[in-house]
Design an enzyme around this catalytic site. Structure first.
Site, short mmCIF file in Angstrom:
data_model
loop_
_atom_site.label_atom_id
_atom_site.label_comp_id
_atom_site.label_asym_id
_atom_site.label_seq_id
_atom_site.Cartn_x
_atom_site.Cartn_y
_atom_site.Cartn_z
N SER A 167 -2.34 -3.09 5.65
CA SER A 167 -2.11 -2.24 6.80
C SER A 167 -0.89 -2.77 7.54
O SER A 167 -0.67 -3.99 7.59
CB SER A 167 -3.33 -2.29 7.73
OG SER A 167 -2.99 -1.84 9.01
N SER A 168 -0.12 -1.86 8.13
CA SER A 168 1.05 -2.31 8.91
C SER A 168 0.60 -3.19 10.06
O SER A 168 1.31 -4.10 10.49
CB SER A 168 1.80 -1.10 9.47
OG SER A 168 2.15 -0.26 8.41
N ARG A 169 -0.61 -2.94 10.56
CA ARG A 169 -1.11 -3.72 11.71
C ARG A 169 -1.42 -5.17 11.35
O ARG A 169 -1.49 -6.01 12.24
CB ARG A 169 -2.37 -3.06 12.28
CG ARG A 169 -2.08 -1.79 13.04
CD ARG A 169 -3.30 -1.34 13.84
NE ARG A 169 -2.94 -0.35 14.83
CZ ARG A 169 -2.84 0.95 14.59
NH1 ARG A 169 -3.08 1.40 13.40
NH2 ARG A 169 -2.49 1.79 15.55
N GLY A 216 0.84 -1.20 0.00
CA GLY A 216 0.00 0.00 0.00
C GLY A 216 0.88 1.25 0.00
O GLY A 216 0.67 2.18 -0.78
N HIS A 217 1.89 1.26 0.88
CA HIS A 217 2.81 2.41 0.92
C HIS A 217 3.55 2.53 -0.41
O HIS A 217 3.74 3.63 -0.93
CB HIS A 217 3.87 2.22 2.02
CG HIS A 217 3.32 2.21 3.41
ND1 HIS A 217 3.34 1.09 4.20
CD2 HIS A 217 2.76 3.19 4.16
CE1 HIS A 217 2.83 1.38 5.39
NE2 HIS A 217 2.45 2.64 5.39
N GLN A 272 -0.15 10.52 18.24
CA GLN A 272 -1.42 10.09 17.65
C GLN A 272 -1.93 8.77 18.21
O GLN A 272 -2.95 8.26 17.78
CB GLN A 272 -1.32 10.04 16.12
CG GLN A 272 -0.48 8.92 15.55
CD GLN A 272 -0.33 9.05 14.05
OE1 GLN A 272 0.42 9.87 13.56
NE2 GLN A 272 -1.07 8.25 13.29
O1 PAF Z 1 -1.23 7.22 8.05
C1 PAF Z 1 -0.19 7.21 8.73
O2 PAF Z 1 0.68 6.34 8.57
C2 PAF Z 1 0.05 8.28 9.78
O3 PAF Z 1 -1.14 8.62 10.41
C3 PAF Z 1 0.77 9.53 9.22
C4 PAF Z 1 -0.08 10.25 8.19
C5 PAF Z 1 2.09 9.12 8.61
C6 PAF Z 1 1.04 10.51 10.36
O4 PAF Z 1 1.82 9.92 11.35
#
Ligand code: PAF
Length: 279
Positions: A185-187, A36-37, A61
């Site tokens: 997702s990383s999770r 995804g990234h 966050q």
């Molecule tokens: O989506 C993410 O991985 C994070 O919320 C972000 C946008 C890099 C901010 O830490």
């Protein structure tokens, strides 16, 4: 590809790219990179002359300290992955580099942050806004790329960007899915084999729900989604909401021409997964 860890080195590298008249595309990440990234990096490479990727697990966050502790981290593997892409510069700062002092700023996103993730993860979007505003200021990109998997985050970042008046163009990119439909997702790395297998029911249920809008009311559809997922012993729905794309207002019926998205958060063991589909 270069890797820098300080703001001073980042600025030096960006200045030199600017002198070469290259536009800057920015992909902020928290690492534990997946396809995804990489799709964001690829899109940034198509649209910009120089792609900068940040890797920073932003503590402000996380509303849950256990979640922050468990968040997957593997900088060396991330850097190896990025070497195969259009990325020219990686910014991997320490917490002190980003927050030399406590960030006390409070952002007001109005109704956008009172629903869904905002409701269940108090303070989360304020932390996202803190780090993204700092990163935007450090990198000063022309364009920044975010995944639509984080649907509400994208809406918040667009609002933040307007509030800050950065002039950066925000590009939302499609969700990338595993072959069985699970949103990348990383999770996902934290799921055990059985959890991973059962997690596919989340997106499968959302796709099936889209086909039911002719026969079920909004209320019935929401109930059906939650019951279908919660019948699975590995999954527990936190929320499923149908919202108007523009303002994230929950919708109560199918009338109205606005675009609608169904957003879900599901607990799978200790791991919290989110996803969304267009309706
Ligand atoms: O989506 C993410 O991985 C994070 O919320 C972000 C946008 C890099 C901010 O830490």
């Amino acid at each position: 590809m270069k890797v820098v860890c300080t703001v001073a080195d980042l600025k030096k590298e960006i200045d030199s790219q600017r002198k070469r008249k290259l536009s800057i595309g920015f992909v902020p990440t928290m690492g534990a990179l997946h396809k995804g990234h990489l799709s964001l990096v690829e899109e940034a490479g198509k649209q910009c002359g120089c792609v900068v990727v940040s890797i920073f697990v932003n503590p402000t966050q996380f509303n849950n300290t256990n979640d922050l502790k468990r968040y997957p981290r593997n900088l060396d593997a991330d850097i190896d992955m990025l070497k195969q892409t259009a990325c020219k510069l990686v910014f991997a700062p320490s917490v002190n580099e980003i927050y030399p002092e406590k960030d006390k700023r409070k952002f007001d996103f109005g109704k956008l942050e009172t629903v869904m993730e905002g409701k269940f993860r108090p303070g989360h979007f304020n932390g996202v806004a803190q780090v993204v505003s700092k990163l935007f200021d450090m990198v000063k990109p022309d364009k920044a790329f975010f995944g639509r998997k984080d649907f509400q985050q994208l809406a918040i970042i667009c609002r933040l960007n307007t509030m800050l008046g950065t002039g950066i163009e925000i590009i939302g990119c499609p969700t990338v899915r595993e072959p069985d439909g699970l949103a990348m997702s990383s999770r996902n790395k934290l799921l055990n084999e059985a959890q991973r297998k059962n997690a596919a029911l989340i997106s499968q249920t959302l796709f099936n729900a889209v086909k039911k809008t002719q026969t079920l009311s909004v209320g019935e559809l929401k109930k059906w989604v939650i019951e279908t997922i919660d019948k699975n012993p590995f999954l527990e729905t936190e929320y499923f909401e149908l919202v108007d794309d523009e303002n994230l207002d929950p919708i109560e019926n199918w009338e109205g021409k606005f675009n609608k998205t169904g957003c879900i958060a599901v607990q799978c063991g200790e791991v919290r997964l989110i996803d969304n589909v267009k309706f």
